[in-house]
Design an enzyme around this catalytic site. Structure first.
Site, PDB file in Angstrom:
ATOM      1  N   CYS A 212      47.965  71.821  50.583  1.00 46.88           N
ATOM      2  CA  CYS A 212      49.351  71.615  50.922  1.00 46.88           C
ATOM      3  C   CYS A 212      49.409  70.149  51.743  1.00 46.88           C
ATOM      4  O   CYS A 212      49.992  69.459  51.544  1.00 46.88           O
ATOM      5  CB  CYS A 212      50.048  72.690  51.985  1.00 46.88           C
TER       6      CYS A 212
HETATM    7  C1  BEZ Z   1      46.178  75.515  50.075  1.00 48.69           C
HETATM    8  O1  BEZ Z   1      47.367  74.788  50.522  1.00 48.69           O
HETATM    9  O2  BEZ Z   1      45.300  74.831  50.182  1.00 48.69           O
HETATM   10  C2  BEZ Z   1      46.352  76.784  49.667  1.00 48.69           C
HETATM   11  C3  BEZ Z   1      47.319  77.739  50.356  1.00 48.69           C
HETATM   12  C4  BEZ Z   1      47.430  79.134  49.688  1.00 48.69           C
HETATM   13  C5  BEZ Z   1      46.340  79.459  48.907  1.00 48.69           C
HETATM   14  C6  BEZ Z   1      45.541  78.524  48.240  1.00 48.69           C
HETATM   15  C7  BEZ Z   1      45.379  77.168  48.851  1.00 48.69           C
END
Ligand code: BEZ
Length: 209
Positions: A45
């Protein structure tokens, strides 16, 4: 709520990193890219929200306003935003919706029970100035999106609206368009340049300026 292409994007009032907004009023006459992500302080994210900020000039050229959502609080968004900006060397100048009660995420069906916990998945809605949903894509939590593709798709939507045509695979601005099956070849020659008929159902052409 299941949302289909052509549906009116549901309106809502919510807290965001730029204060409270009413979605339709905030969107105004712009196109909107409304995208959700699972959680603040997560790696994928952090890269995605930074990329959307880096593309600010590209959104602006197309009359598009981006807006993000996760089911975290405004306080978390405010604490996380400096990390996004530092890691991606950019400024986040679009709102991030705070949705800790999940009301907006549920309105847009952004929580998918088979994707781990009860946080939002990576949904994308492209909404036009008439507030109609024109495109939706859903990515799993583990896969970061390609926002260049979203820009490309918006170019295609805006071009097909303007010229009543279709676009072929991997099309980019300036390339040949597809004559829709509903248009005869004679009519196509009146509206477009360089009409080429490969098969009666597959005709390409160049748009006039
Ligand atoms: C991420 O943004 O890195 C992420 C968020 C939830 C699950 C897997 C990755």
């Amino acid at each position: 709520m299941t949302l289909y292409l052509g549906d009116t994007a549901p309106d809502f009032t919510t807290d965001t990193t730029i204060g409270e907004i009413s979605f339709h009023e905030w969107a105004g006459d712009s196109w909107v890219v409304f995208f959700s992500h699972p959680a603040d302080f997560t790696p994928v994210c952090t890269t995605e929200l930074g990329r959307v900020a880096q593309l600010q000039e590209e959104w602006h050229k197309r009359g598009v306003k981006p807006i993000a959502l996760s089911v975290d609080s405004r306080a978390d968004h405010d604490r996380w935003q400096p990390d996004i900006e530092a890691f991606n060397d950019t400024t986040v100048n679009y709102p991030i919706i705070a949705d800790p009660d999940k009301s907006v995420a549920e309105l847009y069906d952004m929580i998918h029970p088979n994707e781990g916990d009860t946080s939002s998945v990576r949904s994308v809605f492209v909404i036009d100035p008439a507030k109609k949903i024109r495109l939706s894509i859903t990515y799993p939590k583990s896969v970061g999106r390609n926002f260049d593709e979203i820009l490309r798709a918006i170019d295609a939507l805006q071009t097909t609206d303007r010229a009543d045509c279709a676009t072929p695979v991997d099309w980019r601005l300036g390339e040949k368009i597809i004559v829709p099956p509903t248009v005869s070849t004679d009519d196509a020659r009146k509206r477009f340049d360089d009409v080429t008929e490969y098969y009666p159902y597959l005709r390409t052409a160049t748009l006039r300026d």
